[in-house]
Design an enzyme around this catalytic site. Sequence first.
Site, PDB file in Angstrom:
ATOM      1  N   VAL A   1       0.657  -1.052  -0.066  1.00 31.76           N
ATOM      2  CA  VAL A   1       0.054  -0.147   0.045  1.00 31.76           C
ATOM      3  C   VAL A   1       0.948   1.458  -0.071  1.00 31.76           C
ATOM      4  O   VAL A   1       0.752   2.314  -0.697  1.00 31.76           O
ATOM      5  CB  VAL A   1      -0.900   0.104   1.222  1.00 31.76           C
ATOM      6  CG1 VAL A   1      -1.647   1.401   1.267  1.00 31.76           C
ATOM      7  CG2 VAL A   1      -1.908  -1.136   1.058  1.00 31.76           C
TER       8      VAL A   1
ATOM      9  N   CYS B   1      -5.501  -9.558   1.964  1.00 29.53           N
ATOM     10  CA  CYS B   1      -6.775  -8.669   2.463  1.00 29.53           C
ATOM     11  C   CYS B   1      -8.013  -9.566   2.887  1.00 29.53           C
ATOM     12  O   CYS B   1      -8.373  -9.497   3.968  1.00 29.53           O
ATOM     13  CB  CYS B   1      -7.090  -7.594   1.383  1.00 29.53           C
ATOM     14  SG  CYS B   1      -5.861  -6.185   1.123  1.00 29.53           S
TER      15      CYS B   1
END
Length: 440
Positions: free
Chosen positions: A11, A266
Amino acid sequence: MKITVIGTGYVGLVTGACFSKMGNKVYCVDIDSSKINGLKNGILPIFEPHLGTMVRNGQEKGDLVFTTNIQEALDDSNIIFIAVGTPMAEDGSANLDYIFSAATDIAENISQDSLIVVKSTVPIGTCFKVKEHIDNILTERNINIHIDIASNPEFLKEGRAIEDCMHPDRVVIGAEKEEVFETLKDLYSSFVLNHDRFVLMDIKSSEMTKYVANAMLATKISFMNEIANICEVTGANVQQVRLGIGSDKRIGYDFIYAGCGYGGSCFPKDVQALIHTAQVNGYEPMILSNVEKVNLNQKKVLVNKVVDRFGSDLNGQTFGIWGLSFKPGTDDVREATSLVVITSLIDKGAKIKAYDPEAIDEFKRTIDEKYLDSIEFTKDRYSATENCDGLILITEWKEFRNPDFELLKENLNEYVIFDGRNIYDKKITQRGFELFQIGC
């Protein structure tokens, strides 16, 4: 604007590179000096299409700086993004050690009023705890610095992260003050020139939105995998069912492809974290708990099909594996179905030949070392099928879509294909192959 991004993982690196692409000065900070030195030399810790070019261009223009010196970064910026990992703890909760370590580093080095934006996926209420943690250290330092806190969750898909970041379908911002909303809207304005895609809300709702988005997508996948299993026992075809329901605009075609289970960084941990959040607040989330159970069972479907075809004793059998990453377009093997399939087959006595265009090195680092002696990793897809008793497709990389079936016949001892992503047409059975798919 001048920005600091703490964390150069998936990220943080993508976010920092994209911010710099829009002309901002971005400092990407990490405590891992080897990773930072690698990035300075154009060596990326992850595979993501187009990211390498963006990183090199950003550094050449001076818009993207990689450093281990957080004080240098904070002295020259007043918007600070926390984008460190929040791995799953043993009890299913999110491990926030890296979050609070970053918060401590900020508090000990910050020299001016700043906006701190939590980009990481964190349990509901974490942003306020981060602000309190920083404020307490600033008080101990006897320094009068004001900080604001905001939540700005990411919605990046591995393999398409640059496109998702540069052209987001929405930008979710959680904040308490209008001026914080305006600052972040200014920062993201160049990403959403065509449409106003800002979704503004309170901080806790923003934190929850990230978990719910991933849990919803995971639920769709698990629901369709369960439907696929029902299709198999009733004689229906899940591919046709998918077309029938996907055309309903209330449902849509995304995330309703049946397969051999979801993985990645995730969905597994975020579903677990949301389950944990509900339980510690006195609510038992039955749907989410069963989404997780369906997915865990789905990862064993291909193994069960192999056993049904070849028997439970696989000594003397060798299987070719196509695809190790949890999805195409990435080298990420976290929670990948390949880990379950390969270890289960080896435990039953099988040998493995495996190929993936990007994820072999990550797979070697991730799998238990005791299994490596039973796996031969190959440099191309066809070598992974030579003298094998069957081919098992786990990840639907594009190079697997239209193989040379005649060459496969030459390589395979038995013409058996286990298609874990339903990418092959059943017409290949007319060419002498046995084809085992999911739900059809």
